[in-house]
Design an enzyme around this catalytic site. Sequence first.
Site, PDB file in Angstrom:
ATOM      1  N   LYS A  13       0.839  -1.213   0.000  1.00 40.60           N
ATOM      2  CA  LYS A  13       0.000   0.000   0.000  1.00 40.60           C
ATOM      3  C   LYS A  13       0.866   1.252   0.000  1.00 40.60           C
ATOM      4  O   LYS A  13       0.696   2.126  -0.842  1.00 40.60           O
ATOM      5  CB  LYS A  13      -0.904   0.043   1.245  1.00 40.60           C
ATOM      6  CG  LYS A  13      -1.830  -1.134   1.408  1.00 40.60           C
ATOM      7  CD  LYS A  13      -2.692  -1.020   2.663  1.00 40.60           C
ATOM      8  CE  LYS A  13      -1.911  -0.960   3.964  1.00 40.60           C
ATOM      9  NZ  LYS A  13      -1.254  -2.228   4.339  1.00 40.60           N
ATOM     10  N   ARG A  88      -9.154   0.713   8.949  1.00 44.57           N
ATOM     11  CA  ARG A  88      -8.651  -0.610   9.313  1.00 44.57           C
ATOM     12  C   ARG A  88      -9.695  -1.441  10.035  1.00 44.57           C
ATOM     13  O   ARG A  88      -9.407  -2.563  10.431  1.00 44.57           O
ATOM     14  CB  ARG A  88      -7.415  -0.461  10.186  1.00 44.57           C
ATOM     15  CG  ARG A  88      -6.113  -0.557   9.379  1.00 44.57           C
ATOM     16  CD  ARG A  88      -4.953  -0.428  10.336  1.00 44.57           C
ATOM     17  NE  ARG A  88      -3.777  -1.105   9.866  1.00 44.57           N
ATOM     18  CZ  ARG A  88      -2.830  -0.531   9.134  1.00 44.57           C
ATOM     19  NH1 ARG A  88      -2.958   0.711   8.730  1.00 44.57           N
ATOM     20  NH2 ARG A  88      -1.760  -1.210   8.797  1.00 44.57           N
ATOM     21  N   ARG A 127      11.938  -6.324   4.886  1.00 47.15           N
ATOM     22  CA  ARG A 127      11.920  -4.955   5.401  1.00 47.15           C
ATOM     23  C   ARG A 127      12.512  -4.897   6.810  1.00 47.15           C
ATOM     24  O   ARG A 127      13.194  -3.931   7.158  1.00 47.15           O
ATOM     25  CB  ARG A 127      10.498  -4.389   5.404  1.00 47.15           C
ATOM     26  CG  ARG A 127      10.467  -2.926   5.841  1.00 47.15           C
ATOM     27  CD  ARG A 127       9.145  -2.256   5.631  1.00 47.15           C
ATOM     28  NE  ARG A 127       8.127  -2.764   6.542  1.00 47.15           N
ATOM     29  CZ  ARG A 127       6.850  -2.422   6.490  1.00 47.15           C
ATOM     30  NH1 ARG A 127       6.425  -1.588   5.552  1.00 47.15           N
ATOM     31  NH2 ARG A 127       5.997  -2.906   7.352  1.00 47.15           N
ATOM     32  N   ARG A 133      12.185  -1.750  11.430  1.00 49.21           N
ATOM     33  CA  ARG A 133      10.990  -1.150  12.028  1.00 49.21           C
ATOM     34  C   ARG A 133      10.550  -1.976  13.232  1.00 49.21           C
ATOM     35  O   ARG A 133      10.540  -3.207  13.178  1.00 49.21           O
ATOM     36  CB  ARG A 133       9.875  -1.108  10.972  1.00 49.21           C
ATOM     37  CG  ARG A 133       9.179   0.224  10.939  1.00 49.21           C
ATOM     38  CD  ARG A 133       8.292   0.314   9.747  1.00 49.21           C
ATOM     39  NE  ARG A 133       6.979  -0.261  10.001  1.00 49.21           N
ATOM     40  CZ  ARG A 133       5.963  -0.175   9.159  1.00 49.21           C
ATOM     41  NH1 ARG A 133       6.117   0.453   8.012  1.00 49.21           N
ATOM     42  NH2 ARG A 133       4.809  -0.710   9.449  1.00 49.21           N
ATOM     43  N   ARG A 144      -0.075  -8.717  13.512  1.00 47.53           N
ATOM     44  CA  ARG A 144      -0.639  -7.744  12.555  1.00 47.53           C
ATOM     45  C   ARG A 144      -1.466  -8.460  11.487  1.00 47.53           C
ATOM     46  O   ARG A 144      -2.493  -7.952  11.050  1.00 47.53           O
ATOM     47  CB  ARG A 144       0.479  -6.923  11.908  1.00 47.53           C
ATOM     48  CG  ARG A 144       1.057  -5.889  12.871  1.00 47.53           C
ATOM     49  CD  ARG A 144       2.375  -5.341  12.389  1.00 47.53           C
ATOM     50  NE  ARG A 144       2.252  -4.614  11.154  1.00 47.53           N
ATOM     51  CZ  ARG A 144       3.268  -4.383  10.325  1.00 47.53           C
ATOM     52  NH1 ARG A 144       4.473  -4.829  10.613  1.00 47.53           N
ATOM     53  NH2 ARG A 144       3.078  -3.710   9.228  1.00 47.53           N
TER      54      ARG A 144
HETATM   55  P1  B4P Z   1       3.854  -1.886   2.367  1.00 45.64           P
HETATM   56  O1  B4P Z   1       2.708  -2.811   2.332  1.00 45.64           O
HETATM   57  O2  B4P Z   1       3.882  -0.770   1.378  1.00 45.64           O
HETATM   58  O3  B4P Z   1       3.913  -1.470   3.871  1.00 45.64           O
HETATM   59  P2  B4P Z   1       3.136  -0.328   4.662  1.00 45.64           P
HETATM   60  O4  B4P Z   1       2.426   0.627   3.790  1.00 45.64           O
HETATM   61  O5  B4P Z   1       4.169   0.218   5.529  1.00 45.64           O
HETATM   62  O6  B4P Z   1       1.942  -1.010   5.402  1.00 45.64           O
HETATM   63  P3  B4P Z   1       1.853  -1.698   6.789  1.00 45.64           P
HETATM   64  O7  B4P Z   1       0.498  -2.293   6.833  1.00 45.64           O
HETATM   65  O8  B4P Z   1       3.026  -2.618   6.921  1.00 45.64           O
HETATM   66  O9  B4P Z   1       2.013  -0.604   7.938  1.00 45.64           O
HETATM   67  P4  B4P Z   1       1.291   0.791   8.320  1.00 45.64           P
HETATM   68  O10 B4P Z   1       2.351   1.806   8.256  1.00 45.64           O
HETATM   69  O11 B4P Z   1       0.062   1.054   7.511  1.00 45.64           O
HETATM   70  O12 B4P Z   1       5.267  -2.596   2.097  1.00 45.64           O
HETATM   71  C1  B4P Z   1       5.810  -3.599   2.889  1.00 45.64           C
HETATM   72  C2  B4P Z   1       7.205  -4.020   2.367  1.00 45.64           C
HETATM   73  O13 B4P Z   1       7.086  -4.748   1.137  1.00 45.64           O
HETATM   74  C3  B4P Z   1       8.148  -2.865   2.038  1.00 45.64           C
HETATM   75  O14 B4P Z   1       9.423  -3.173   2.532  1.00 45.64           O
HETATM   76  C4  B4P Z   1       8.173  -2.781   0.522  1.00 45.64           C
HETATM   77  O15 B4P Z   1       9.424  -2.339   0.024  1.00 45.64           O
HETATM   78  C5  B4P Z   1       7.946  -4.231   0.125  1.00 45.64           C
HETATM   79  N1  B4P Z   1       7.250  -4.349  -1.156  1.00 45.64           N
HETATM   80  C6  B4P Z   1       6.165  -3.654  -1.545  1.00 45.64           C
HETATM   81  N2  B4P Z   1       5.781  -4.032  -2.779  1.00 45.64           N
HETATM   82  C7  B4P Z   1       6.653  -5.040  -3.174  1.00 45.64           C
HETATM   83  C8  B4P Z   1       6.775  -5.868  -4.333  1.00 45.64           C
HETATM   84  N3  B4P Z   1       5.936  -5.752  -5.368  1.00 45.64           N
HETATM   85  N4  B4P Z   1       7.750  -6.776  -4.370  1.00 45.64           N
HETATM   86  C9  B4P Z   1       8.609  -6.914  -3.331  1.00 45.64           C
HETATM   87  N5  B4P Z   1       8.562  -6.155  -2.195  1.00 45.64           N
HETATM   88  C10 B4P Z   1       7.588  -5.232  -2.122  1.00 45.64           C
HETATM   89  O16 B4P Z   1       0.794   0.562   9.828  1.00 45.64           O
HETATM   90  C11 B4P Z   1       1.660   0.305  10.916  1.00 45.64           C
HETATM   91  C12 B4P Z   1       0.899   0.251  12.246  1.00 45.64           C
HETATM   92  O17 B4P Z   1       0.292   1.548  12.545  1.00 45.64           O
HETATM   93  C13 B4P Z   1      -0.291  -0.704  12.333  1.00 45.64           C
HETATM   94  O18 B4P Z   1       0.102  -2.046  12.621  1.00 45.64           O
HETATM   95  C14 B4P Z   1      -1.118  -0.068  13.487  1.00 45.64           C
HETATM   96  O19 B4P Z   1      -0.586  -0.375  14.738  1.00 45.64           O
HETATM   97  C15 B4P Z   1      -0.950   1.417  13.243  1.00 45.64           C
HETATM   98  N6  B4P Z   1      -2.028   1.982  12.408  1.00 45.64           N
HETATM   99  C16 B4P Z   1      -1.894   2.504  11.148  1.00 45.64           C
HETATM  100  N7  B4P Z   1      -3.074   2.913  10.669  1.00 45.64           N
HETATM  101  C17 B4P Z   1      -3.995   2.642  11.630  1.00 45.64           C
HETATM  102  C18 B4P Z   1      -5.412   2.814  11.728  1.00 45.64           C
HETATM  103  N8  B4P Z   1      -6.145   3.315  10.714  1.00 45.64           N
HETATM  104  N9  B4P Z   1      -6.045   2.430  12.860  1.00 45.64           N
HETATM  105  C19 B4P Z   1      -5.346   1.928  13.893  1.00 45.64           C
HETATM  106  N10 B4P Z   1      -4.018   1.719  13.880  1.00 45.64           N
HETATM  107  C20 B4P Z   1      -3.342   2.069  12.757  1.00 45.64           C
END
Ligand code: B4P
Length: 191
Positions: A13, A88, A127, A133, A144
Amino acid sequence: MRLVFLGPPGSGKGTQAAILKDHLNVPHISTGALLRGQVAQQTALGKKAEAIMARGELVPDDIMLGMLESRLTEDDVANGFILDGYPRNVAQAEALSELLERIEQPLDQAVLLDVDMDVLVDRLAARAEQEGRADDTPETVRRRLEVYKNQTEPVIGFYTEREMIVRIDGEGSIDDISERLLKACCPSDDE
Ligand code: B4P
C-alpha cells in the site's frame, strides 16, 4: 481523485501510494507514517501509540479519527488524496464516510491489493532486515496479520456493498503492480 488503499501488512500500500500520488498529483496520507512521526517526536499521542503499534494492535479509533480529520482538512487535500492504512475496521470505514460527507470530499474508489500470505511474510522479513521497524519482528508481524484478518478484512465487504472496490493483483514487481494500478485508477493516462 479520492482513493483509499486496502490490503494486508506488506501488500505494498505504502509503496504503491507513494508512486501513484505523483501521477494523480494528490497527497499520500499514510496513517502508519503519521503515527510513526508522532512516536518519533514523542508527542502525547505518540507515547500512547508506541506500545500499541509495537504489539501489532490497532491504535484506538477516536485517536485515529482526530488525527485523520486534522490532516484531511489541510489545504493540499482540495484536489484529492490517497489514504493508505485507513480504514482498518468497519467503525473506521463508517467514520470516514461521515467525515468525507461533512467536508464534501466523497470517496471515488477503494483499491484492494491482493497478495498471498507467504509473499507478505517474506516481504516483511526483508523490510525488517533493511529498516529495522519496531513492528516488523516475526511475533508482531504474526499479530498484525491476525488483526488484519479479524478486523480489516470486513472493510472489503463494506466497500463491495457500495460498489467501490477495485481489486488489483499485488504480486510481481513493483513496476508491474504500478502499471496495473494506473490502468485501473487513471485510464486516461494510457491515451
Ligand atoms: P507496504 O505494504 O507498502 O507497507 P506499509 O504501507 O508500511 O503497510 P503496513 O500495513 O506494513 O504498515 P502501516 O504503516 O500502515 O510494504 C511492505 C514491504 O514490502 C516494504 O518493505 C516494501 O518495500 C515491500 N514491497 C512492496 N511491494 C513489493 C513488491 N511488489 N515486491 C517486493 N517487495 C515489495 O501501519 C503500521 C501500524 O500503525 C499498524 O500495525 C497499526 O498499529 C498502526 N495503524 C496505522 N493505521 C492505523 C489505523 N487506521 N487504525 C489503527 N491503527 C493504525
